[in-house]
Motif scaffolding. Structure first.
Motif, PDB file in Angstrom:
ATOM      1  N   VAL A  22      17.010  84.912  45.455  1.00  0.00           N
ATOM      2  CA  VAL A  22      17.427  83.396  45.359  1.00  0.00           C
ATOM      3  C   VAL A  22      16.199  82.695  44.597  1.00  0.00           C
ATOM      4  O   VAL A  22      16.642  81.709  43.872  1.00  0.00           O
ATOM      5  N   ILE A  23      15.084  83.109  44.852  1.00  0.00           N
ATOM      6  CA  ILE A  23      14.050  82.221  44.347  1.00  0.00           C
ATOM      7  C   ILE A  23      14.104  82.627  42.922  1.00  0.00           C
ATOM      8  O   ILE A  23      13.737  81.574  41.980  1.00  0.00           O
ATOM      9  N   ALA A  24      14.223  83.565  42.259  1.00  0.00           N
ATOM     10  CA  ALA A  24      14.220  84.033  40.974  1.00  0.00           C
ATOM     11  C   ALA A  24      15.306  83.365  40.383  1.00  0.00           C
ATOM     12  O   ALA A  24      15.055  82.577  39.006  1.00  0.00           O
ATOM     13  N   VAL A  25      16.431  83.337  40.980  1.00  0.00           N
ATOM     14  CA  VAL A  25      17.714  82.276  40.251  1.00  0.00           C
ATOM     15  C   VAL A  25      17.217  80.810  39.934  1.00  0.00           C
ATOM     16  O   VAL A  25      17.380  80.208  39.065  1.00  0.00           O
ATOM     17  N   GLY A  26      16.673  80.304  41.381  1.00  0.00           N
ATOM     18  CA  GLY A  26      16.403  78.949  41.348  1.00  0.00           C
ATOM     19  C   GLY A  26      15.214  78.688  40.221  1.00  0.00           C
ATOM     20  O   GLY A  26      15.097  77.725  39.428  1.00  0.00           O
ATOM     21  N   ALA A  27      14.340  79.513  40.245  1.00  0.00           N
ATOM     22  CA  ALA A  27      13.119  79.157  39.421  1.00  0.00           C
ATOM     23  C   ALA A  27      13.485  79.176  37.842  1.00  0.00           C
ATOM     24  O   ALA A  27      12.915  78.374  37.297  1.00  0.00           O
ATOM     25  N   PHE A  28      14.128  80.240  37.620  1.00  0.00           N
ATOM     26  CA  PHE A  28      14.365  80.320  36.017  1.00  0.00           C
ATOM     27  C   PHE A  28      15.832  79.522  35.821  1.00  0.00           C
ATOM     28  O   PHE A  28      15.764  79.291  34.554  1.00  0.00           O
ATOM     29  N   ALA A  29      16.462  79.211  36.589  1.00  0.00           N
ATOM     30  CA  ALA A  29      17.290  78.179  36.464  1.00  0.00           C
ATOM     31  C   ALA A  29      16.758  76.800  35.789  1.00  0.00           C
ATOM     32  O   ALA A  29      17.148  76.235  34.940  1.00  0.00           O
ATOM     33  N   ALA A  30      15.482  76.439  36.888  1.00  0.00           N
ATOM     34  CA  ALA A  30      14.790  75.337  36.318  1.00  0.00           C
ATOM     35  C   ALA A  30      14.026  75.609  35.210  1.00  0.00           C
ATOM     36  O   ALA A  30      14.224  74.548  34.294  1.00  0.00           O
ATOM     37  N   LEU A  31      13.725  76.680  34.697  1.00  0.00           N
ATOM     38  CA  LEU A  31      12.956  76.820  33.469  1.00  0.00           C
ATOM     39  C   LEU A  31      14.002  76.696  32.189  1.00  0.00           C
ATOM     40  O   LEU A  31      13.736  76.043  31.314  1.00  0.00           O
ATOM     41  N   GLY A  32      15.039  77.351  32.306  1.00  0.00           N
ATOM     42  CA  GLY A  32      16.267  77.209  31.352  1.00  0.00           C
ATOM     43  C   GLY A  32      16.566  75.690  30.978  1.00  0.00           C
ATOM     44  O   GLY A  32      16.586  75.373  30.161  1.00  0.00           O
ATOM     45  N   GLY A  33      16.877  75.060  32.221  1.00  0.00           N
ATOM     46  CA  GLY A  33      17.257  73.584  31.891  1.00  0.00           C
ATOM     47  C   GLY A  33      16.052  72.751  31.604  1.00  0.00           C
ATOM     48  O   GLY A  33      16.528  71.868  30.693  1.00  0.00           O
ATOM     49  N   PHE A  34      14.873  73.147  31.920  1.00  0.00           N
ATOM     50  CA  PHE A  34      13.800  72.218  31.547  1.00  0.00           C
ATOM     51  C   PHE A  34      13.333  72.341  30.262  1.00  0.00           C
ATOM     52  O   PHE A  34      13.303  71.397  29.287  1.00  0.00           O
ATOM     53  N   LEU A  35      13.499  73.384  29.502  1.00  0.00           N
ATOM     54  CA  LEU A  35      13.287  73.683  28.169  1.00  0.00           C
ATOM     55  C   LEU A  35      14.381  73.366  27.242  1.00  0.00           C
ATOM     56  O   LEU A  35      13.880  72.533  26.366  1.00  0.00           O
ATOM     57  N   PHE A  36      15.726  73.303  27.727  1.00  0.00           N
ATOM     58  CA  PHE A  36      16.730  72.894  26.936  1.00  0.00           C
ATOM     59  C   PHE A  36      16.556  71.317  26.986  1.00  0.00           C
ATOM     60  O   PHE A  36      16.811  70.787  25.704  1.00  0.00           O
ATOM     61  N   LEU A  37      16.424  70.664  27.959  1.00  0.00           N
ATOM     62  CA  LEU A  37      16.223  69.164  27.796  1.00  0.00           C
ATOM     63  C   LEU A  37      15.180  68.739  27.292  1.00  0.00           C
ATOM     64  O   LEU A  37      15.362  67.946  26.344  1.00  0.00           O
TER      65      LEU A  37
END
Length: 481
Positions: free
Chosen positions: A269-284
């Motif tokens: 769960v942590i991996a999904v949450g942390a890397f979702a944050a990374l993907g969205g952060f870099l995209f924005l």
């Protein structure tokens, strides 16, 4: 696997980290080139999302298959095949004549990449057999993940500005070839004691689940409900079928018994949450810096340094903390810093001021630097060594799935908010829901990390490992349900 000298083990770790470097780098290096792709190929926001997600989606879909296949037929063999396919895919990406071709070639790249990360982690787990030594090796591995992810935008900015976006794929060629030669010469072959059969039905269900879910999310702002609803329904049906079918196999693609371990479930769960944050952060961030502020690719990459430097410094520190004190403290630091970063953008529009933008990037870099080592360590440390390939593949799949969903969800929110308005004027308010989502991802890391790193959680991991070992001993070789 034969016992290796200390120097030879260090070389094996370095080779595995080389493969991780190029695969992880390609998760983020293309982000800073998105505006260049948008101009050259006249791409829409959804087209840019697919340029990123085609890679992570295929990785997420095939990682578990690659991990179990390597355990069965030989880790070195699968690892070398992955290096060949990844290097060839990188060459094809550098020659792509249009966006559709680039998306297809990114998928070829990802097929090779899926044979590298989980297999390399399995090689590391079987090379470093001592508990403390293994924890340190995994800490180095986690540090490379964090460093490569954070350095991607800076390296991409330098290459896009000086040579062009195609150069970001050229750097994979010498590294891939060097890793291939060194693997052939230095890495011993290994495999799990009991050969496990393939699970084609489970693999097909995973592909259908991830693919249909991602398509429904990315295309939701642009397509009518009757077009999107069938894909969402297929994703739900695939998930339910997977949950029904996999426990009925003796040798499943996704061994759901792993999730009886609270630390393993928490790491997923942590991996999904942390890397979702990374993907969205870099995209924005990359779209804002270049399309709204008007910065060049190099300037945008330099603006990412406040994120990259803390990640570089904190990732090895996190590995040492995991080795000496366990995963709890790094996870709490990671979740707290990532949540604070997201809230800074969501509540105070941090991107509109240089000071708050800098602070937001620093906080996110600290959080992401601390999160990788505990994810990797927790996912594989309590599992039997013969299941290391599958366990590490589930953790890697969670990372890639998280990044895929982060880009898909945040990109869809942004596209819906911008609509037909002026991009520069509409971006900040349109991005605000996305920042709230990223703050929520950080909160998930914080809360789940606190809940699944205590003593009771470790006891569930011990019971799960014992159950898996007992089942493995009791299973007749080559049998299946």
């Amino acid at each position: 696997m034969p016992e290796l000298s200390h120097g030879r083990r260090m070389l094996v770790l370095a080779i595995c980290c080389m493969s991780l470097l190029i695969v992880s780098l390609d998760n983020t290096v293309l982000n800073v080139a998105l505006p260049a792709l948008q101009r050259e190929f006249r791409a829409s926001t959804s087209g840019l999302q697919w340029a990123i997600d085609a890679y992570t989606l295929v990785l997420a879909s095939l990682l578990m298959l690659a991990g179990s296949t390597a355990d069965r037929i030989g880790r070195k063999r699968v690892f070398m095949a992955g290096l060949v396919v990844f290097t060839l895919g990188s060459l094809l990406c550098s020659l792509a004549p249009d966006l559709s071709s680039l998306v297809v070639f990114r998928m070829v790249q990802a097929v090779g990449g899926s044979m590298l990360n989980p297999v390399a982690m399995s090689i590391i787990t079987n090379t470093f057999t001592g508990r403390r030594e293994r924890a340190r090796a995994i800490g180095v591995w986690g540090a490379v993940v964090g460093i490569s992810m954070a350095a991607g935008p800076l390296i991409g900015g330098l290459l896009v500005e000086s040579v062009g976006w195609r150069a970001i794929f050229w750097i994979n060629l010498p590294v891939g070839l060097a890793a291939l030669l060194l693997t052939w010469r230095l890495v011993p072959e290994s495999r799990a004691p009991g050969a496990r059969r393939a699970d084609p039905v489970g693999q097909l269900l995973v592909i259908v689940l991830f693919g249909s879910l991602t398509y429904a999310i990315i295309e939701a702002p642009h397509a009518a409900l009757p077009v999107i609803a069938p894909f969402a329904a297929v994703a739900l049906l695939a998930l339910l079928t997977l949950l029904w079918y996999e426990p009925r196999r003796r040798e499943p693609l996704v061994d759901l018994r792993f999730f009886r371990s609270a630390p393993f479930s928490g790491a997923t769960v942590i991996a999904v949450g942390a890397f979702a944050a990374l993907g969205g952060f870099l995209f924005l961030s990359t779209l804002y810096l270049q399309n709204v502020r008007g910065l060049s690719a190099l300037e945008a990459g330099l603006w990412m340094l406040p994120m990259a430097v803390p990640t570089f410094l904190c990732a090895p520190l996190s590995g040492r903390l995991v080795g000496s004190r366990g995963p709890r403290l790094p996870l709490l630091i990671a979740g707290g810093a990532m949540t604070a970063s997201g809230l800074l953008f969501a509540l105070f529009e941090a991107e509109t001021s240089d000071t708050t933008l800098f602070l937001g990037y620093v906080l996110f870099g600290i959080g992401f630097g601390f999160v990788n080592a505990p994810i990797t360590h927790t996912a594989v440390s309590g599992m039997p060594t013969e299941r290391a390939g599958v366990a590490s593949a589930v953790a890697s799949t969670s990372r890639q799935l998280g990044q895929t969903l982060g880009v898909a969800v945040v990109g869809a929110v942004l596209a819906a908010g911008v609509g037909s308005s002026s991009y520069a004027d509409a971006f900040v308010p349109a991005a605000r829901p996305g920042w709230w989502i990223l703050a929520g991802c950080g909160l998930v890391v914080l809360l789940v990390g606190a809940l699944t790193s205590g003593r009771w959680a470790r006891r569930t991991a011990e019971r799960t490992a014992g159950s898996l070992r007992s089942a493995e001993i009791a299973r007749p070789a080559g049998t299946n349900a």
